[in-house]
Motif scaffolding. Structure first.
Motif, PDB file in Angstrom:
ATOM      1  N   LEU A  94      78.378  38.887  45.417  1.00 34.45           N
ATOM      2  CA  LEU A  94      77.468  39.538  46.364  1.00 34.45           C
ATOM      3  C   LEU A  94      76.896  38.501  47.332  1.00 34.45           C
ATOM      4  O   LEU A  94      76.729  38.772  48.514  1.00 34.45           O
ATOM      5  N   HIS A 174      75.671  47.225  51.172  1.00 33.57           N
ATOM      6  CA  HIS A 174      74.729  48.241  50.701  1.00 33.57           C
ATOM      7  C   HIS A 174      75.333  49.128  49.618  1.00 33.57           C
ATOM      8  O   HIS A 174      74.640  49.585  48.726  1.00 33.57           O
ATOM      9  N   ARG A 177      74.996  47.104  46.441  1.00 35.40           N
ATOM     10  CA  ARG A 177      73.606  47.103  45.954  1.00 35.40           C
ATOM     11  C   ARG A 177      73.282  48.410  45.233  1.00 35.40           C
ATOM     12  O   ARG A 177      72.552  48.424  44.257  1.00 35.40           O
ATOM     13  N   LEU A 183      69.416  45.019  41.003  1.00 31.82           N
ATOM     14  CA  LEU A 183      69.718  43.852  41.829  1.00 31.82           C
ATOM     15  C   LEU A 183      68.475  43.278  42.484  1.00 31.82           C
ATOM     16  O   LEU A 183      68.065  43.720  43.550  1.00 31.82           O
ATOM     17  N   LEU A 226      67.895  38.383  45.527  1.00 29.27           N
ATOM     18  CA  LEU A 226      69.089  38.531  44.692  1.00 29.27           C
ATOM     19  C   LEU A 226      69.087  37.501  43.568  1.00 29.27           C
ATOM     20  O   LEU A 226      69.456  37.803  42.437  1.00 29.27           O
ATOM     21  N   HIS A 229      67.297  38.071  40.382  1.00 29.88           N
ATOM     22  CA  HIS A 229      67.898  39.053  39.467  1.00 29.88           C
ATOM     23  C   HIS A 229      68.338  38.378  38.175  1.00 29.88           C
ATOM     24  O   HIS A 229      69.136  37.488  38.169  1.00 29.88           O
TER      25      HIS A 229
END
Length: 229
Positions: A94, A174, A177, A183, A226, A229
């Motif tokens: 990501l 998106h 996500r 996330l 991110l 996370h």
């Protein structure tokens, strides 16, 4: 796919190019294509089905086959899926996608700063306003508003491929996500709206360095959430 069908697929693509056909133009009938390429109906249908999945042709039942939209949707789909799979396996896929978006968006600031038409700037101002309103009402910026902002920002470049690629990256990011739960921390909506405003301000002032910095700051913010996370 059998080699005959794969061969027929290439021939259909060649035909589209050679005849200068574009989206929405009709292709010869199945029977004509079978005769032209010397293939069976099954092989031809297999080829057309595969081309339809890539948006190269569009099969309209009862009406025939037409040249498709050739949208980048299959690329978006593939990119999003690859990223989700990588993410689940603990890879930084990501962040890779984020880096790709950042490099493109920041790199374009030199071409955009001081060059945006007044109506595009006004539209961007309106979208930033909408962001503030959405944050007040629901606590977060609607993804369609964010998408519209990025689309409007690059519209004046008049480069359809560039706009579509940027949109495909936005969409893939998106989508990932949404699919990869938990996330990172939620965005501070107000801060996010201000970051978008800073990009508009720098572009309006014709300051590419400030615009680039504002883009990097925007992506740093997503990155830090991110990595939490």
């Amino acid at each position: 796919m059998g080699s005959v069908a794969a061969d027929a697929e290439e021939k259909v693509k060649e035909l589209i190019v050679e005849q200068g056909l574009g989206p929405g133009d009709p292709l010869p009938t199945e029977t004509e294509l079978m005769e032209r390429f010397g293939v069976s109906r099954n092989s031809l249908r297999e080829a057309l089905k595969s081309l339809q999945a890539m948006h190269i042709v569009e099969i309209r039942r009862g009406f025939g086959t037409y040249v498709g939209t050739m949208s980048l949707e299959p690329m978006t789909e593939a990119m999003a899926f690859r990223t989700v799979v990588g993410h689940r396996r603990g890879h930084g896929s990501l962040l890779e996608l984020l880096q790709l978006r950042e490099a493109l968006e920041a790199g374009l600031m030199h071409r955009l700063a001081g060059r945006l038409p007044e109506e595009d700037l006004a539209e961007l101002d309106g979208l930033v306003e909408t962001m503030h309103t959405e944050v007040r009402e629901s606590g977060e910026i609607a993804s369609r508003t964010d998408r519209a902002f990025h689309r409007t920002l690059h519209r004046s470049l008049g480069n359809d491929l560039l706009s579509e690629v940027l949109d495909a990256f936005w969409s893939a990011f998106h989508r990932v996500r949404a699919q990869a739960q938990g996330l990172g921390a939620a965005a501070d909506g107000e801060e996010l709206a201000r970051m978008h405003a800073a990009i508009v301000e720098a572009v309006r002032a014709g300051n590419p360095e400030a615009a680039e910095t504002a883009v990097h700051r925007h992506f740093d913010d997503i990155r830090s959430r991110l990595s939490q996370h």
